[in-house]
Design a protein around this motif. Structure first.
Motif, PDB file in Angstrom:
ATOM      1  N   THR A 225       3.888 -52.702 -49.358  1.00 33.51           N
ATOM      2  CA  THR A 225       3.665 -51.419 -48.685  1.00 33.51           C
ATOM      3  C   THR A 225       4.903 -50.947 -47.931  1.00 33.51           C
ATOM      4  N   ARG A 226       5.903 -51.824 -47.827  1.00 30.89           N
ATOM      5  CA  ARG A 226       7.136 -51.559 -47.080  1.00 30.89           C
ATOM      6  C   ARG A 226       6.856 -51.371 -45.583  1.00 30.89           C
ATOM      7  N   LEU A 227       5.696 -51.794 -45.165  1.00 40.83           N
ATOM      8  CA  LEU A 227       5.365 -51.707 -43.741  1.00 40.83           C
ATOM      9  C   LEU A 227       5.854 -52.981 -43.056  1.00 40.83           C
ATOM     10  N   PRO A 228       6.051 -52.931 -41.727  1.00 39.29           N
ATOM     11  CA  PRO A 228       6.400 -54.149 -41.009  1.00 39.29           C
ATOM     12  C   PRO A 228       5.411 -55.276 -41.323  1.00 39.29           C
ATOM     13  N   ASN A 229       5.927 -56.497 -41.429  1.00 34.15           N
ATOM     14  CA  ASN A 229       5.036 -57.629 -41.681  1.00 34.15           C
ATOM     15  C   ASN A 229       4.587 -58.248 -40.359  1.00 34.15           C
ATOM     16  N   ASP A 274      -3.217 -53.370 -55.398  1.00 35.50           N
ATOM     17  CA  ASP A 274      -1.921 -53.123 -54.745  1.00 35.50           C
ATOM     18  C   ASP A 274      -1.740 -51.634 -54.463  1.00 35.50           C
ATOM     19  N   MET A 275      -2.063 -50.814 -55.463  1.00 40.56           N
ATOM     20  CA  MET A 275      -1.891 -49.372 -55.285  1.00 40.56           C
ATOM     21  C   MET A 275      -2.792 -48.850 -54.170  1.00 40.56           C
ATOM     22  N   LEU A 276      -3.955 -49.437 -54.095  1.00 37.72           N
ATOM     23  CA  LEU A 276      -4.899 -49.041 -53.057  1.00 37.72           C
ATOM     24  C   LEU A 276      -4.332 -49.365 -51.671  1.00 37.72           C
ATOM     25  N   LEU A 277      -3.744 -50.551 -51.553  1.00 36.63           N
ATOM     26  CA  LEU A 277      -3.179 -50.949 -50.263  1.00 36.63           C
ATOM     27  C   LEU A 277      -2.046 -50.001 -49.871  1.00 36.63           C
ATOM     28  N   ILE A 278      -1.229 -49.625 -50.849  1.00 39.90           N
ATOM     29  CA  ILE A 278      -0.120 -48.707 -50.570  1.00 39.90           C
ATOM     30  C   ILE A 278      -0.676 -47.363 -50.087  1.00 39.90           C
ATOM     31  N   SER A 279      -1.670 -46.841 -50.800  1.00 41.92           N
ATOM     32  CA  SER A 279      -2.252 -45.545 -50.422  1.00 41.92           C
ATOM     33  C   SER A 279      -2.859 -45.598 -49.032  1.00 41.92           C
ATOM     34  N   VAL A 280      -3.614 -46.664 -48.780  1.00 41.28           N
ATOM     35  CA  VAL A 280      -4.266 -46.784 -47.480  1.00 41.28           C
ATOM     36  C   VAL A 280      -3.207 -46.850 -46.378  1.00 41.28           C
ATOM     37  N   GLY A 281      -2.140 -47.627 -46.621  1.00 45.71           N
ATOM     38  CA  GLY A 281      -1.042 -47.731 -45.651  1.00 45.71           C
ATOM     39  C   GLY A 281      -0.482 -46.354 -45.333  1.00 45.71           C
ATOM     40  N   LYS A 282      -0.286 -45.547 -46.383  1.00 43.40           N
ATOM     41  CA  LYS A 282       0.281 -44.203 -46.180  1.00 43.40           C
ATOM     42  C   LYS A 282      -0.678 -43.333 -45.380  1.00 43.40           C
ATOM     43  N   ARG A 283      -1.953 -43.433 -45.708  1.00 46.95           N
ATOM     44  CA  ARG A 283      -2.942 -42.619 -44.972  1.00 46.95           C
ATOM     45  C   ARG A 283      -2.922 -42.977 -43.491  1.00 46.95           C
ATOM     46  N   PHE A 284      -2.898 -44.273 -43.211  1.00 49.34           N
ATOM     47  CA  PHE A 284      -2.880 -44.716 -41.814  1.00 49.34           C
ATOM     48  C   PHE A 284      -1.626 -44.168 -41.116  1.00 49.34           C
ATOM     49  N   GLN A 285      -0.510 -44.332 -41.804  1.00 52.51           N
ATOM     50  CA  GLN A 285       0.768 -43.924 -41.218  1.00 52.51           C
ATOM     51  C   GLN A 285       0.741 -42.457 -40.794  1.00 52.51           C
ATOM     52  N   GLN A 286       0.086 -41.634 -41.605  1.00 51.74           N
ATOM     53  CA  GLN A 286       0.087 -40.195 -41.342  1.00 51.74           C
ATOM     54  C   GLN A 286      -0.614 -39.807 -40.051  1.00 51.74           C
ATOM     55  N   ASP A 292       4.192 -45.641 -32.542  1.00 48.00           N
ATOM     56  CA  ASP A 292       3.221 -46.665 -32.923  1.00 48.00           C
ATOM     57  C   ASP A 292       3.755 -47.465 -34.102  1.00 48.00           C
ATOM     58  N   THR A 293       3.423 -48.738 -34.138  1.00 48.23           N
ATOM     59  CA  THR A 293       3.851 -49.562 -35.268  1.00 48.23           C
ATOM     60  C   THR A 293       2.643 -49.917 -36.112  1.00 48.23           C
ATOM     61  N   LEU A 294       2.697 -49.485 -37.372  1.00 52.78           N
ATOM     62  CA  LEU A 294       1.667 -49.904 -38.320  1.00 52.78           C
ATOM     63  C   LEU A 294       2.267 -51.005 -39.174  1.00 52.78           C
ATOM     64  N   GLY A 295       1.559 -52.106 -39.304  1.00 54.84           N
ATOM     65  CA  GLY A 295       2.077 -53.192 -40.126  1.00 54.84           C
ATOM     66  C   GLY A 295       0.982 -53.758 -41.002  1.00 54.84           C
ATOM     67  N   ARG A 296       1.411 -54.507 -42.018  1.00 58.61           N
ATOM     68  CA  ARG A 296       0.420 -55.198 -42.844  1.00 58.61           C
ATOM     69  C   ARG A 296       0.555 -56.684 -42.546  1.00 58.61           C
ATOM     70  N   LEU A 297      -0.547 -57.268 -42.102  1.00 56.49           N
ATOM     71  CA  LEU A 297      -0.485 -58.661 -41.686  1.00 56.49           C
ATOM     72  C   LEU A 297      -0.667 -59.602 -42.876  1.00 56.49           C
ATOM     73  N   PHE A 302      -4.433 -54.891 -41.758  1.00 55.26           N
ATOM     74  CA  PHE A 302      -3.369 -54.096 -41.156  1.00 55.26           C
ATOM     75  C   PHE A 302      -3.474 -54.223 -39.635  1.00 55.26           C
ATOM     76  N   ALA A 303      -2.389 -53.854 -38.950  1.00 56.21           N
ATOM     77  CA  ALA A 303      -2.453 -53.842 -37.484  1.00 56.21           C
ATOM     78  C   ALA A 303      -1.648 -52.656 -36.978  1.00 56.21           C
TER      79      ALA A 303
END
Ligand code: C2E
Ligand code: CA
Ligand code: CA
Length: 662
Positions: A225-229, A274-286, A292-297, A302-303
């Motif tokens: 997701t390229r989000l912080p780990n 995987d694609m679902l996780l990426i999409s969800v990450g993007k939705r959260f980010q928006q 705020d820091t959105l990360g995938r644990l 996510f956190a």
């Protein structure tokens, strides 16, 4: 002196005057040359000037400037003017060759007059080679540089001593300028080299920095997701907490777990997952702020770190995150309605260090999932739900071994005839130290360890034994037992159940097995096989928690199930939530169209029961009818509750009849 030379005094004076003027002119010229030369730093220009002026000075056909190369083994004609000059420029020769080497070795000028000082052999050699040559050394302050050479005096004359003196004087004047220009050139070269080197260094440095950044990014981000780990989230949490303490501000941490992600992943494949996780990450980010820091644990967890956020801010963000998932996510023509459970921990109320807050949010998330709430705040009370996994497992083994896990029975009301027709057996674990541990907290552990197989058979045996005893007392009642996902992978499940039924002489038709929708959908093809076996034995099959998974209708039609249990998250609040009421209604219609009966679970009020009845729901289960009861209380309930239970006729033949309306 005049008499001796045969000149008159007048003539002598005249000749002296001429020579004096000549001298003055020469000195003037020398001075001019040094000025010009001293003012230029281009080495090539200096060489050319020196050669040109020297040629005039000594009236030579050709003048060259041989300069010793840095390794002192050769010399190069760096400049040449006059006849054949072009042939000579830039020619490099070994030092042993020619008069240049001689001058270099002897450190003195060469001119024809030198021949007198040589022995006969050498004289013959050099007379031929260098008889018409004049060459004076150029000696700088630091080193021997080379020389200035005149070849052939014009008009076939010979270079004389005066030429030698003049050229020597000239050489001494210009040598410093030449040396300076050489140093300057060396410096410029060195500078250029240094510059190139610096550039290369800079480039390398830049590349290193980039690689470093990439490495750091890799180490601190989730590649998918390229989000912080987790590491980076923990660090941001740490930084956030430091700032919060310094500025006496609050901070919130939200932990998010997607509901039923595992089923999607297992059923539809990792690529979709995987694609679902990426999409969800993007939705959260928006929906988040920049700070705020959105990360995938990991997995579907996510956190979000929310600096300066208090309880109310955290609620707003949690609602926004939930709203971000409202619209279904479309991936490769599949539409997914994704739900999420969130746990929230606050600084300073719930902890003051990253690990405390992470743990708190984790526990709260777990509670939210269990209660099917959208989010939950951490509460010290929750800690008892967070037993250490290993410890839990050890205790579980003991509990199963010692048969410390008991059962509670929850009655089900047949809405159509108003009778209690069945009971569901629910596992109850009373831990000696921790008190009651809910099944949601230990069933997953059992599933992970394979202990679920013996556990299910144990519960089944207890349930059958109990139910049998109530049947023996005349109650025509069936019992439902929950199966877990792993039970469906157990090819020995059906024979084991058969063996238990036989042992207790329990009719298969009075046993219902409840299997969650997600367990069936986890591997529908395989489930189908096991379910068919159980169906053939005459056991009733029921789809539990219906509505929370991703049933495909085509499978549902092919499954040998008899019942759909509408998940309690739709039922409990259906009087307040129109959408849920509609879902319940259409599920009932759908089930009936497929020839299935419907059970509504989570019925907590009479209103809901009435509504269900109007909708044509077949069976109801919930606190409104009864909480799950310990076995000894169930008999009491059957005797005294306002709904009758069908009675088995004394001869156990024919139809079951109740004294009342059943
Ligand atoms: P379930 O099969 O959906 O069981 C119903 C759950 O809803 C039970 O929780 C019950 O206490 C609760 N419940 C009943 N009526 C109401 C109501 O009106 N309102 C609300 N809010 N809740 C109600 P419980 O006993 O905590 O069990 C939770 C889950 O644990 C069960 O959900 C089932 O999936 C699982 N479980 C329980 N016992 C077993 C077991 O022996 N084997 C397996 N595999 N799973 C079990
Ligand atoms: Ca159940
Ligand atoms: Ca259920």
């Amino acid at each position: 002196m005049g008499a001796d030379t045969g000149l008159t005094a007048h003539e002598t004076q005249k000749s002296l005057e001429i020579r004096l003027r000549q001298r003055e002119a020469e000195i003037k010229m020398l001075r001019e040359i040094s000025d010009v030369i001293g003012g230029t730093y281009s080495l090539q220009k200096v060489f050319e000037l020196v050669a040109d002026r020297a040629r005039h000075l000594i009236d030579a056909e050709t003048v060259t400037i041989p300069i010793i190369t840095p390794d002192q083994s050769t010399y190069t004609y760096r400049a040449a003017v006059g006849e054949h000059a072009e042939e000579l420029i830039d020619v490099t020769l070994p030092l042993e060759i020619g008069v240049c080497g001689w001058v270099f070795r002897h450190r003195k000028p060469w001119w024809r007059g030198m021949l007198d000082q040589l022995d006969e052999h050498e004289r013959n050699r050099w007379e031929k080679e260098a008889g018409t040559l004049i060459l004076v050394p150029l000696v700088g302050k630091r080193q021997f540089l080379g020389g200035i050479a005149g070849i052939n005096k014009k008009d076939r004359r010979e270079f004389d001593r005066r030429d030698l003196d003049l050229l020597t004087l000239f050489a001494s004047q210009v040598s410093i300028a030449i040396e300076n220009a050489m140093i300057f050139e060396e410096l410029a070269e060195a500078k250029q080299y240094a510059e190139a080197f610096r550039e290369r260094l800079e480039e390398t440095n830049q590349r290193l920095l980039q690689t470093n950044e990439e490495l750091q990014h890799l180490a601190l981000h989730d590649p998918l997701t390229r989000l912080p780990n987790r590491t980076l989230v923990t660090d941001r949490l740490h930084q956030g907490l430091l700032a919060a303490k310094r500025n006496e501000q609050p901070l919130a941490l939200i932990m998010i777990d997607l509901d039923h992600f595992k089923e999607i992943n297992d059923t539809l494949g990792h690529t979709i997952g995987d694609m679902l996780l990426i999409s969800v990450g993007k939705r959260f980010q928006q929906v988040l702020r920049e700070q705020d820091t959105l990360g995938r644990l990991g997995g579907d967890e996510f956190a979000v770190v929310l600096p300066q956020a208090d309880r109310n801010d955290a609620i707003v963000v949690a609602q926004k995150l939930q709203a971000a998932l409202e619209k279904p996510v479309t991936i490769e023509h599949n539409r997914f309605s994704i739900g999420a459970s969130m746990g929230i921990a606050l600084y300073p109320e719930h902890g003051s260090d990253p690990s405390g807050l992470l743990k708190g949010a984790d526990v709260a998330m777990y509670v939210a999932k269990r209660n099917r709430d959208e989010y939950a705040f951490y509460n010290v009370e929750h800690d008892k739900y967070n037993p250490d996994r290993l410890e839990l497992l050890r205790d579980l083994r003991i509990a199963i071994h010692k048969q410390h896990i008991g059962l509670a029975f929850q009655p089900k009301l047949d809405i159509r005839n108003g009778c209690i027709s069945a009971i569901e057996a629910l596992a109850r674990w009373e831990h000696s130290d921790k008190g009651r541990i809910p099944p949601y907290d230990f069933i997953p552990t059992l599933e992970q360890t394979g202990l679920i197989k013996p556990f299910t058979l144990y519960i089944l045996e207890q349930a059958v034994t109990q139910c049998k005893s109530w049947q023996d007392q005349g109650f025509d009642i069936s019992v439902a037992v929950n199966l877990s996902m792993h039970n469906l992978r157990d090819i020995k499940l059906a024979p084991h159940i058969l063996e238990i039924l036989r042992r207790y002489d329990f009719p298969a038709s009075k046993l219902t097995l409840e299997i969650t929708e997600s367990a069936i959908m986890n591997d529908p093809e395989y489930s189908l096989g096991v379910l068919a076996q159980l169906d053939n034995m005459g056991i009733q099959l029921s789809v539990d928690d219906f509505g929370t998974g991703y049933s495909s209708l085509s499978y549902l039609k092919r499954l040998p199930v008899k019942q759909l249990k509408i998940d309690r998250s739709f039922v409990t609040d259906m009087m307040q939530d129109q959408d849920n009421a509609m879902i319940v209604h259409s599920t009932i219609d759908l089930a009936h169209n497929l020839g299935l009966r419907t059970v509504a679970e989570g019925v907590e009020s009479a209103d809901v029961l009435d509504a269900l009845q109007r909708m044509g729901c077949d069976i109801a289960q919930g606190y409104m009818i009864s909480r799950p009861l310990p076995p000894e209380e169930l008999l009491n309930f059957l005797h005294s509750c306002r709904w009758p239970t069908p009675r088995i006729q004394a001869d156990r033949q024919g139809e079951a009849k109740a004294p009342g309306s059943c």
